[in-house]
Design a protein around this motif. Sequence first.
Motif, PDB file in Angstrom:
ATOM      1  N   VAL A 268      -0.205  10.821   7.585  1.00  4.62           N
ATOM      2  CA  VAL A 268      -0.958  12.542   7.696  1.00  4.62           C
ATOM      3  C   VAL A 268      -0.432  13.908   6.475  1.00  4.62           C
ATOM      4  CG1 VAL A 268      -1.302  12.363   9.969  1.00  4.62           C
ATOM      5  CG2 VAL A 268       0.238  13.351  10.036  1.00  4.62           C
ATOM      6  N   GLY A 269       0.515  13.044   5.757  1.00  5.01           N
ATOM      7  CA  GLY A 269      -0.181  14.020   3.878  1.00  5.01           C
ATOM      8  C   GLY A 269       1.687  14.500   4.167  1.00  5.01           C
ATOM      9  N   LEU A 270       2.075  14.817   6.092  1.00  7.28           N
ATOM     10  CA  LEU A 270       3.193  15.719   5.787  1.00  7.28           C
ATOM     11  C   LEU A 270       4.560  15.437   4.680  1.00  7.28           C
ATOM     12  CD1 LEU A 270       2.657  16.696   9.857  1.00  7.28           C
ATOM     13  CD2 LEU A 270       2.213  17.978   8.140  1.00  7.28           C
ATOM     14  N   ILE A 271       4.372  14.554   4.516  1.00  2.00           N
ATOM     15  CA  ILE A 271       5.560  14.124   3.966  1.00  2.00           C
ATOM     16  C   ILE A 271       5.111  12.774   2.394  1.00  2.00           C
ATOM     17  CG2 ILE A 271       8.067  12.661   3.429  1.00  2.00           C
ATOM     18  CD1 ILE A 271       8.628  13.121   6.473  1.00  2.00           C
ATOM     19  N   GLU A 272       5.206  13.180   0.870  1.00  5.47           N
ATOM     20  CA  GLU A 272       5.293  12.530   0.651  1.00  5.47           C
ATOM     21  C   GLU A 272       5.786  11.322   0.233  1.00  5.47           C
ATOM     22  OE1 GLU A 272       2.493  12.595  -4.287  1.00  5.47           O
ATOM     23  OE2 GLU A 272       3.969  14.481  -3.562  1.00  5.47           O
ATOM     24  N   PRO A 273       4.917  10.092  -0.218  1.00 12.44           N
ATOM     25  CA  PRO A 273       6.517   8.487  -0.216  1.00 12.44           C
ATOM     26  C   PRO A 273       6.492   8.933  -1.592  1.00 12.44           C
ATOM     27  CG  PRO A 273       3.823   7.659  -0.010  1.00 12.44           C
ATOM     28  CD  PRO A 273       3.550   9.729   0.718  1.00 12.44           C
ATOM     29  N   ASP A 274       7.958   7.953  -2.277  1.00  9.72           N
ATOM     30  CA  ASP A 274       8.218   8.052  -3.685  1.00  9.72           C
ATOM     31  C   ASP A 274       7.219   7.417  -4.337  1.00  9.72           C
ATOM     32  OD1 ASP A 274      10.614   9.876  -3.208  1.00  9.72           O
ATOM     33  OD2 ASP A 274      11.561   8.143  -2.974  1.00  9.72           O
ATOM     34  N   GLU A 275       6.683   5.923  -3.206  1.00  9.18           N
ATOM     35  CA  GLU A 275       5.941   4.832  -4.198  1.00  9.18           C
ATOM     36  C   GLU A 275       5.327   3.543  -3.292  1.00  9.18           C
ATOM     37  OE1 GLU A 275       8.013   0.955  -5.566  1.00  9.18           O
ATOM     38  OE2 GLU A 275       9.301   2.992  -6.130  1.00  9.18           O
ATOM     39  N   GLY A 276       4.894   3.269  -2.858  1.00  9.61           N
ATOM     40  CA  GLY A 276       3.595   2.336  -2.083  1.00  9.61           C
ATOM     41  C   GLY A 276       1.909   2.535  -1.566  1.00  9.61           C
ATOM     42  N   GLU A 277       1.496   2.603  -0.814  1.00  4.11           N
ATOM     43  CA  GLU A 277       0.243   2.662  -0.570  1.00  4.11           C
ATOM     44  C   GLU A 277       0.161   2.225   1.156  1.00  4.11           C
ATOM     45  OE1 GLU A 277      -2.780  -0.503  -0.107  1.00  4.11           O
ATOM     46  OE2 GLU A 277      -2.836  -0.163  -2.383  1.00  4.11           O
ATOM     47  N   ILE A 278      -0.964   3.682   1.443  1.00  9.31           N
ATOM     48  CA  ILE A 278      -1.280   4.112   2.983  1.00  9.31           C
ATOM     49  C   ILE A 278      -2.784   3.935   3.107  1.00  9.31           C
ATOM     50  CG2 ILE A 278      -1.061   5.326   4.700  1.00  9.31           C
ATOM     51  CD1 ILE A 278       2.006   6.653   3.070  1.00  9.31           C
ATOM     52  N   LYS A 279      -3.245   2.970   3.340  1.00  8.96           N
ATOM     53  CA  LYS A 279      -4.603   2.444   4.012  1.00  8.96           C
ATOM     54  C   LYS A 279      -4.690   3.657   4.612  1.00  8.96           C
ATOM     55  CE  LYS A 279      -6.276   0.209  -0.169  1.00  8.96           C
ATOM     56  NZ  LYS A 279      -7.023  -1.313  -0.260  1.00  8.96           N
ATOM     57  N   VAL A 280      -5.739   4.169   4.907  1.00  8.56           N
ATOM     58  CA  VAL A 280      -6.170   4.825   6.611  1.00  8.56           C
ATOM     59  C   VAL A 280      -7.758   4.765   6.880  1.00  8.56           C
ATOM     60  CG1 VAL A 280      -5.937   6.900   8.282  1.00  8.56           C
ATOM     61  CG2 VAL A 280      -4.578   6.578   6.335  1.00  8.56           C
ATOM     62  N   PHE A 281      -8.509   4.309   7.583  1.00  5.09           N
ATOM     63  CA  PHE A 281      -9.775   3.231   7.975  1.00  5.09           C
ATOM     64  C   PHE A 281     -10.396   3.409   6.055  1.00  5.09           C
ATOM     65  CE2 PHE A 281      -9.140   7.895  10.144  1.00  5.09           C
ATOM     66  CZ  PHE A 281      -9.312   6.958  11.411  1.00  5.09           C
ATOM     67  N   GLY A 282      -9.103   2.525   5.301  1.00  7.14           N
ATOM     68  CA  GLY A 282      -9.917   1.250   3.685  1.00  7.14           C
ATOM     69  C   GLY A 282      -9.350   2.908   2.575  1.00  7.14           C
ATOM     70  N   GLU A 283      -8.895   3.891   3.299  1.00 10.46           N
ATOM     71  CA  GLU A 283      -9.485   4.866   1.919  1.00 10.46           C
ATOM     72  C   GLU A 283      -7.258   4.931   1.996  1.00 10.46           C
ATOM     73  OE1 GLU A 283     -11.070   6.333  -0.031  1.00 10.46           O
ATOM     74  OE2 GLU A 283     -13.225   5.618   1.275  1.00 10.46           O
ATOM     75  N   ASN A 284      -7.290   5.142   0.644  1.00  9.62           N
ATOM     76  CA  ASN A 284      -5.598   4.776   0.229  1.00  9.62           C
ATOM     77  C   ASN A 284      -5.447   6.292   0.543  1.00  9.62           C
ATOM     78  OD1 ASN A 284      -3.565   5.406  -0.530  1.00  9.62           O
ATOM     79  ND2 ASN A 284      -3.872   3.344  -2.661  1.00  9.62           N
ATOM     80  N   VAL A 285      -4.981   7.410   1.112  1.00 13.43           N
ATOM     81  CA  VAL A 285      -4.569   8.501   1.402  1.00 13.43           C
ATOM     82  C   VAL A 285      -3.563   9.335   0.283  1.00 13.43           C
ATOM     83  CG1 VAL A 285      -5.276   8.139   3.633  1.00 13.43           C
ATOM     84  CG2 VAL A 285      -2.282   8.095   2.728  1.00 13.43           C
ATOM     85  N   LEU A 286      -2.752   7.949  -0.636  1.00 16.15           N
ATOM     86  CA  LEU A 286      -2.432   8.847  -1.409  1.00 16.15           C
ATOM     87  C   LEU A 286      -3.151   9.514  -2.868  1.00 16.15           C
ATOM     88  CD1 LEU A 286       0.999   6.704  -1.170  1.00 16.15           C
ATOM     89  CD2 LEU A 286       0.397   8.751   0.159  1.00 16.15           C
ATOM     90  N   ASN A 287      -3.893   8.531  -2.714  1.00 15.81           N
ATOM     91  CA  ASN A 287      -4.968   8.913  -3.968  1.00 15.81           C
ATOM     92  C   ASN A 287      -6.500   9.632  -4.041  1.00 15.81           C
ATOM     93  OD1 ASN A 287      -3.432   7.345  -6.101  1.00 15.81           O
ATOM     94  ND2 ASN A 287      -4.057   5.615  -5.127  1.00 15.81           N
ATOM     95  N   ILE A 288      -6.420  10.256  -2.564  1.00 19.37           N
ATOM     96  CA  ILE A 288      -7.313  11.021  -2.806  1.00 19.37           C
ATOM     97  C   ILE A 288      -6.997  12.615  -2.713  1.00 19.37           C
ATOM     98  CG2 ILE A 288      -8.610   9.358  -1.301  1.00 19.37           C
ATOM     99  CD1 ILE A 288      -7.573  10.789   1.016  1.00 19.37           C
ATOM    100  N   SER A 289      -8.459  13.541  -2.634  1.00 20.26           N
ATOM    101  CA  SER A 289      -8.412  14.889  -3.577  1.00 20.26           C
ATOM    102  C   SER A 289      -7.660  15.796  -1.614  1.00 20.26           C
ATOM    103  CB  SER A 289     -10.113  15.762  -3.061  1.00 20.26           C
ATOM    104  OG  SER A 289     -10.624  15.146  -1.878  1.00 20.26           O
TER     105      SER A 289
END
Length: 258
Positions: free
Chosen positions: A67-88
């Motif tokens: 949910v974006g409360l912590i930012e990972p150092d690397e990797g990918e998280i897709k929620v509902f098909g969207e990569n939440v680490l690369n969105i506005s």
Amino acid sequence: MTEKLHKEPKTKDKDQSPIIEIKDLHKTFGKDNTILKGLTLVLNKDENLVVLGKSGSGKSVTIKCIVGLIEPDEGEIKVFGENVLNISKNELNAIRVRIGFLFQSGALYDSMSVRENLAFTLSKHKRDLSADEIEKEVMEALESVGLAEAVDKMPSELSGGMRKRIGLARTLILKPEIILYDEPTTGLDTITSREISELILDIKNKQKTSSIIITHDMACAKLTADRIIVLKDGIIHAEGTYEELEKDEDEWVRSFFQ
């Protein structure tokens, strides 16, 4: 039978994309406190996924990354098909509204009544609702957790189990598609813990939610889990049903079930 890390995580249907998909997630705090070491997991639609692990294994860090409360150092998280680490930020907030997060404490505002706690959450995200519509939604959410009569109480007047139920009602009022439960039965007696576990299962069956449940409560895990993963040293060490893991050849895995 245990599913080890090198195998692909299970999905219900090869043609159905996971509702959450995490790949190779890493997170280190400070210089050398590495918590996640390449975690990969999926949450399928209409599934309750229970996450077990010793303290510090990365359970809470994982759901906070989702949910974006912590930012990972690397990797990918897709929620509902969207990569939440690369969105506005706006796109992330739109996804967050579809995710309910139940904290260990219930996280109620102590200065607000139960009605005000729920109404505040609703009005913050759905500004076009009238006062009557908000009241209707508040009462429906409270009825779903069996506490309509507590609408005018203050958090200080509630038992631990009631606070958990009100916290869950506040989560449900936005009708989330995903619910993340962080130790939902911690601090509760055996009977109340079972009531909360049954409520989690009831919500999944009635509202078709997909959930990740972090717990040390094996009775909760047994009752609520469609599938269980066990974290060790920042990765998935074992995966299966309660019955499979209870009989696992790995003594460390079995230790959770004794």
